[in-house]
Design a protein around this motif. Structure first.
Motif, PDB file in Angstrom:
ATOM      1  N   GLY A 149       0.796  -1.230   0.000  1.00 44.24           N
ATOM      2  CA  GLY A 149       0.000   0.000   0.000  1.00 44.24           C
ATOM      3  C   GLY A 149       0.822   1.270   0.000  1.00 44.24           C
ATOM      4  O   GLY A 149       0.276   2.367   0.143  1.00 44.24           O
ATOM      5  N   GLY A 150       2.136   1.167  -0.161  1.00 43.70           N
ATOM      6  CA  GLY A 150       3.007   2.335  -0.087  1.00 43.70           C
ATOM      7  C   GLY A 150       2.790   3.313  -1.230  1.00 43.70           C
ATOM      8  O   GLY A 150       2.241   2.949  -2.278  1.00 43.70           O
ATOM      9  N   LEU A 151       3.166   4.557  -1.008  1.00 41.74           N
ATOM     10  CA  LEU A 151       3.140   5.624  -2.016  1.00 41.74           C
ATOM     11  C   LEU A 151       1.719   5.973  -2.476  1.00 41.74           C
ATOM     12  O   LEU A 151       1.553   6.725  -3.418  1.00 41.74           O
ATOM     13  N   GLY A 152       0.706   5.448  -1.823  1.00 35.10           N
ATOM     14  CA  GLY A 152      -0.654   5.577  -2.337  1.00 35.10           C
ATOM     15  C   GLY A 152      -1.309   6.896  -1.991  1.00 35.10           C
ATOM     16  O   GLY A 152      -0.924   7.600  -1.058  1.00 35.10           O
ATOM     17  N   ALA A 153      -2.320   7.234  -2.779  1.00 38.14           N
ATOM     18  CA  ALA A 153      -3.172   8.382  -2.500  1.00 38.14           C
ATOM     19  C   ALA A 153      -4.622   7.956  -2.697  1.00 38.14           C
ATOM     20  O   ALA A 153      -4.927   7.220  -3.635  1.00 38.14           O
ATOM     21  N   LEU A 154      -5.484   8.370  -1.825  1.00 36.38           N
ATOM     22  CA  LEU A 154      -6.946   8.219  -1.909  1.00 36.38           C
ATOM     23  C   LEU A 154      -7.457   6.793  -1.702  1.00 36.38           C
ATOM     24  O   LEU A 154      -8.608   6.597  -1.309  1.00 36.38           O
ATOM     25  N   ALA A 155      -6.664   5.797  -1.955  1.00 35.42           N
ATOM     26  CA  ALA A 155      -7.152   4.413  -1.925  1.00 35.42           C
ATOM     27  C   ALA A 155      -7.302   3.895  -0.496  1.00 35.42           C
ATOM     28  O   ALA A 155      -6.732   4.441   0.448  1.00 35.42           O
ATOM     29  N   THR A 156      -8.093   2.835  -0.360  1.00 35.68           N
ATOM     30  CA  THR A 156      -8.217   2.110   0.903  1.00 35.68           C
ATOM     31  C   THR A 156      -7.683   0.704   0.688  1.00 35.68           C
ATOM     32  O   THR A 156      -8.240  -0.058  -0.098  1.00 35.68           O
ATOM     33  N   VAL A 157      -6.579   0.395   1.333  1.00 33.28           N
ATOM     34  CA  VAL A 157      -5.943  -0.911   1.157  1.00 33.28           C
ATOM     35  C   VAL A 157      -5.995  -1.646   2.500  1.00 33.28           C
ATOM     36  O   VAL A 157      -5.607  -1.084   3.524  1.00 33.28           O
ATOM     37  N   THR A 158      -6.494  -2.866   2.488  1.00 30.44           N
ATOM     38  CA  THR A 158      -6.540  -3.660   3.717  1.00 30.44           C
ATOM     39  C   THR A 158      -5.736  -4.939   3.530  1.00 30.44           C
ATOM     40  O   THR A 158      -5.950  -5.666   2.557  1.00 30.44           O
ATOM     41  N   VAL A 159      -4.808  -5.183   4.447  1.00 31.69           N
ATOM     42  CA  VAL A 159      -4.047  -6.432   4.434  1.00 31.69           C
ATOM     43  C   VAL A 159      -4.716  -7.365   5.443  1.00 31.69           C
ATOM     44  O   VAL A 159      -4.723  -7.074   6.644  1.00 31.69           O
ATOM     45  N   HIS A 160      -5.279  -8.458   4.954  1.00 32.87           N
ATOM     46  CA  HIS A 160      -5.941  -9.406   5.854  1.00 32.87           C
ATOM     47  C   HIS A 160      -4.913 -10.418   6.343  1.00 32.87           C
ATOM     48  O   HIS A 160      -4.924 -11.580   5.968  1.00 32.87           O
ATOM     49  N   GLY A 161      -4.014  -9.951   7.153  1.00 36.69           N
ATOM     50  CA  GLY A 161      -2.919 -10.772   7.654  1.00 36.69           C
ATOM     51  C   GLY A 161      -1.798  -9.841   8.078  1.00 36.69           C
ATOM     52  O   GLY A 161      -1.984  -8.620   8.143  1.00 36.69           O
ATOM     53  N   PRO A 162      -0.628 -10.388   8.351  1.00 31.58           N
ATOM     54  CA  PRO A 162       0.493  -9.545   8.739  1.00 31.58           C
ATOM     55  C   PRO A 162       1.122  -8.860   7.528  1.00 31.58           C
ATOM     56  O   PRO A 162       0.928  -9.297   6.397  1.00 31.58           O
ATOM     57  N   ALA A 163       1.870  -7.802   7.795  1.00 29.90           N
ATOM     58  CA  ALA A 163       2.544  -7.077   6.713  1.00 29.90           C
ATOM     59  C   ALA A 163       4.024  -6.949   7.026  1.00 29.90           C
ATOM     60  O   ALA A 163       4.418  -6.835   8.189  1.00 29.90           O
ATOM     61  N   GLY A 164       4.839  -6.950   5.982  1.00 28.78           N
ATOM     62  CA  GLY A 164       6.288  -6.849   6.139  1.00 28.78           C
ATOM     63  C   GLY A 164       6.769  -5.420   6.320  1.00 28.78           C
ATOM     64  O   GLY A 164       5.979  -4.498   6.583  1.00 28.78           O
ATOM     65  N   THR A 165       8.060  -5.243   6.149  1.00 29.71           N
ATOM     66  CA  THR A 165       8.710  -3.949   6.336  1.00 29.71           C
ATOM     67  C   THR A 165       8.060  -2.855   5.494  1.00 29.71           C
ATOM     68  O   THR A 165       7.696  -3.072   4.346  1.00 29.71           O
ATOM     69  N   GLY A 166       7.921  -1.664   6.080  1.00 32.95           N
ATOM     70  CA  GLY A 166       7.527  -0.482   5.326  1.00 32.95           C
ATOM     71  C   GLY A 166       6.106  -0.489   4.794  1.00 32.95           C
ATOM     72  O   GLY A 166       5.837   0.078   3.736  1.00 32.95           O
TER      73      GLY A 166
END
Lengths: 312, 252
Positions: B86-103
């Motif tokens: 989900g990095g560098l994003g604008a306006l969007a809705t991002v959901t990670v259904h689980g763990p997320a890594g670095t950054g």
């Protein structure tokens, strides 16, 4: 950048798929270390038959294959130094750049015999249970050359290398295994390795390469030989070494992880009732079919984590 | 890391009555990352019209998922994400259904990145705007160099949270590790639990009514129901090390 993977089965009756598991874990981290790869395997009955000592030797150099008959002859000579000569057969398994020799003797005698048979030999692993397979080249190709998916055992660790501070050769690749059944892989770079190397050399330690990680391996081996347990030796690493490191260090009984104070080199540990796995990235752990059984966490900076095999 | 989330409730049939499926549910985009490469998947997400929804399946810790989105679209990542999700994003809705890594949510400009699990190092690093929500714990250096975004962590954060954060807000529902807010500039950190130690030039300050309102708004918006907005610790810069001075060399 480099990639580290490891798998420690707490049970002696672990399933025989260690090599296959390590192979998929290692391939998942091929992009983290495209120039070299290596593994250390504990308890593979082909590479390290029970009741024998094994020595892993790089044989991708100009001297060509190492004939087991030559090592056997040297071993026989060696035993005749102490008494009546006994012919000791030596078996050899060639796995890509590395050849693993085994014989019914002790590791020190087999190393001496290897060096008599070939004075230029680069010994990359030794012990009763440990075989090291490593070399320069594409990790995926090396996994095939090692025949890794067919290998077994109860514990293994692996490394994919992206060299930053010394040459890309098989001798510079990981793991570094310089004492019996002791094996180390490193992600990071040490800043003061030259100073520590000089101090070890002054104490009589010999080096195979100018790689910074070899300094850590020999430092740990020296302190273990001096009476430290693995936890204490790894605490000394934190006190003495400057720079970046995530280390995975294994012995005949133990599987240990330690990171420097800044901990910018990644590490994940998955701990399940029957096993412990470690990897630089989740993508390597994701290949484990029973990951749902595990608790996953990131090891804390400068904390020494050690797991021991059940000995009963 | 928390147990994998139950995704079955999310897998509603694609019917016109699904209120979450966007204006035209039949066009919800499902991308299986075992079949579609990350680059192609990200291209497809960037081509989505405003208001649409997409789902990435089989993420398996792959890096750079749903990065650089520029439209108000909704993206669900169906499992563990690798680096920079989900990095560098604008306006969007991002959901990670689980763990997320670095950054995760690195350099976010606006919009929301939600992690329904734990986050690895440097969550929301350098985020200029938008909100990164971690429902579990966040590892080392959460909110490092924050530049105006908001980071909400329901659980604990590791060492060096908020390091050199320049602007924005960090709300921690649990405990904070050592060296919290080291070399802070104008970002403000609120901690509901214990603080192991403050970093250089960070100080605990009195809570104002505006702080309480800010914390309550964030806690209500992101479901931190366990948190008492009047009982958090406000951490901000003591402003002694803004400008380099050799006099202070030993303190940096």
């Amino acid at each position: 950048m480099c990639g580290i993977v490891g798998l420690h089965r707490r049970d002696r009756n672990a399933p025989a798929d260690l090599g296959a598991r390590l192979a998929t874990m290692l391939e998942a981290l091929a992009e983290r270390g495209p120039d070299s790869a290596g593994v250390g395997l504990y308890g593979d009955p082909v590479l390290t038959p029970p009741g024998t000592a094994s020595v892993s030797v790089l044989t991708d150099g100009p001297d060509g294959p190492l004939e087991p008959a030559a090592v056997s002859a040297a071993l026989t000579d060696l035993t005749s130094d102490a008494g009546p000569a006994t012919a000791t057969p030596v078996t050899a398994v060639v796995a890509g750049p590395t050849t693993v020799l085994s014989a019914a003797t002790d590791p020190a005698a087999l190393v001496t015999a290897v060096r008599r048979a070939r004075p230029t030999a680069v010994v990359v692993g030794r012990g009763h249970e440990l075989a090291v397979l490593k070399g320069a080249g594409d990790p995926r190709a090396l996994v095939t050359a090692f025949d890794l998916p067919a290998r077994t055992g109860w514990q293994g660790l692996g490394h994919t290398r992206m060299a930053t501070e010394s040459a890309v050769t098989s001798a510079h690749s990981h793991p570094f295994a310089i004492a019996d059944d002791l094996c180390l892989v490193h992600n990071g770079s040490f800043a003061n390795h030259a100073t520590i190397r000089r101090s070890l050399i002054a104490d009589g330690v010999r080096f195979d390469s100018d790689n910074d990680s070899e300094v850590a391996a020999r430092f740990i081996a020296a302190h273990l030989a001096g009476g430290d347990d693995l936890t204490k030796a790894l605490r000394r690493v934190c006190e003495t070494f400057d720079g970046f490191f995530t280390l995975l260090v294994t012995t005949r009984e133990e599987f240990a992880v330690v990171r420097d104070a800044i901990a910018c080199k990644p590490a994940l540990i998955a701990e399940a009732p029957g096993w412990v796995a470690m990897a630089s990235e989740f993508s390597a752990l994701a290949t484990l079919p029973d990951l749902d059984d595990a608790t996953i966490f990131e090891p804390e900076p400068e904390e020494v984590y050690v797991w021991s095999r059940r000995t009963t | 890391m928390v147990a994998p989330n139950d995704l079955t409730a999310e897998r509603r049939p694609r019917t016109g009555t699904d209120p979450e499926a966007g204006p035209d549910p039949d066009t919800r985009l499902d991308l299986d990352l075992d079949l579609v490469g990350v680059r192609d998947a990200n291209r497809a997400l960037r081509a989505l019209p405003a208001g649409r929804r997409a789902r990435l399946t089989a993420p398996r810790g792959r890096h750079n998922l749903a990065v650089g989105l520029t439209a108000p679209v909704t993206v669900d990542i169906d499992g563990p994400a690798g680096y920079y999700a989900g990095g560098l994003g604008a306006l969007a809705t991002v959901t990670v259904h689980g763990p997320a890594g670095t950054g995760v949510g690195e350099n976010l400009m606006s919009g929301t990145v939600r992690i329904r699990g734990n986050a690895s190092q440097s969550a929301a690093a350098s985020a200029h705007g938008g909100t990164v929500v971690v429902e579990g714990d966040a590892s080392l250096r959460a909110g490092i160099s924050l530049k105006g975004g908001t980071l909400v962590v329901a659980g604990n954060v590791g060492r060096y949270c908020g390091f050199m954060a320049q602007a924005g807000t960090i709300l921690i529902g649990g405990n904070a590790g050592a060296d919290l807010g080291d070399s802070l500039y104008e970002a403000v950190i609120y901690v509901a639990g214990r603080i192991t130690s403050l970093g250089t030039d960070a100080q605990a300050e009195d809570l104002t009514e505006a702080d309480v309102r800010r914390v309550r708004t964030l806690a209500d918006a992101h479901g931190l129901t366990h948190l008492d907005p009047t009982a958090v610790t406000r951490v901000a810069s003591a402003r002694q090390l803004y400008h380099f001075s050799t006099h202070n060399a030993g303190r940096y």
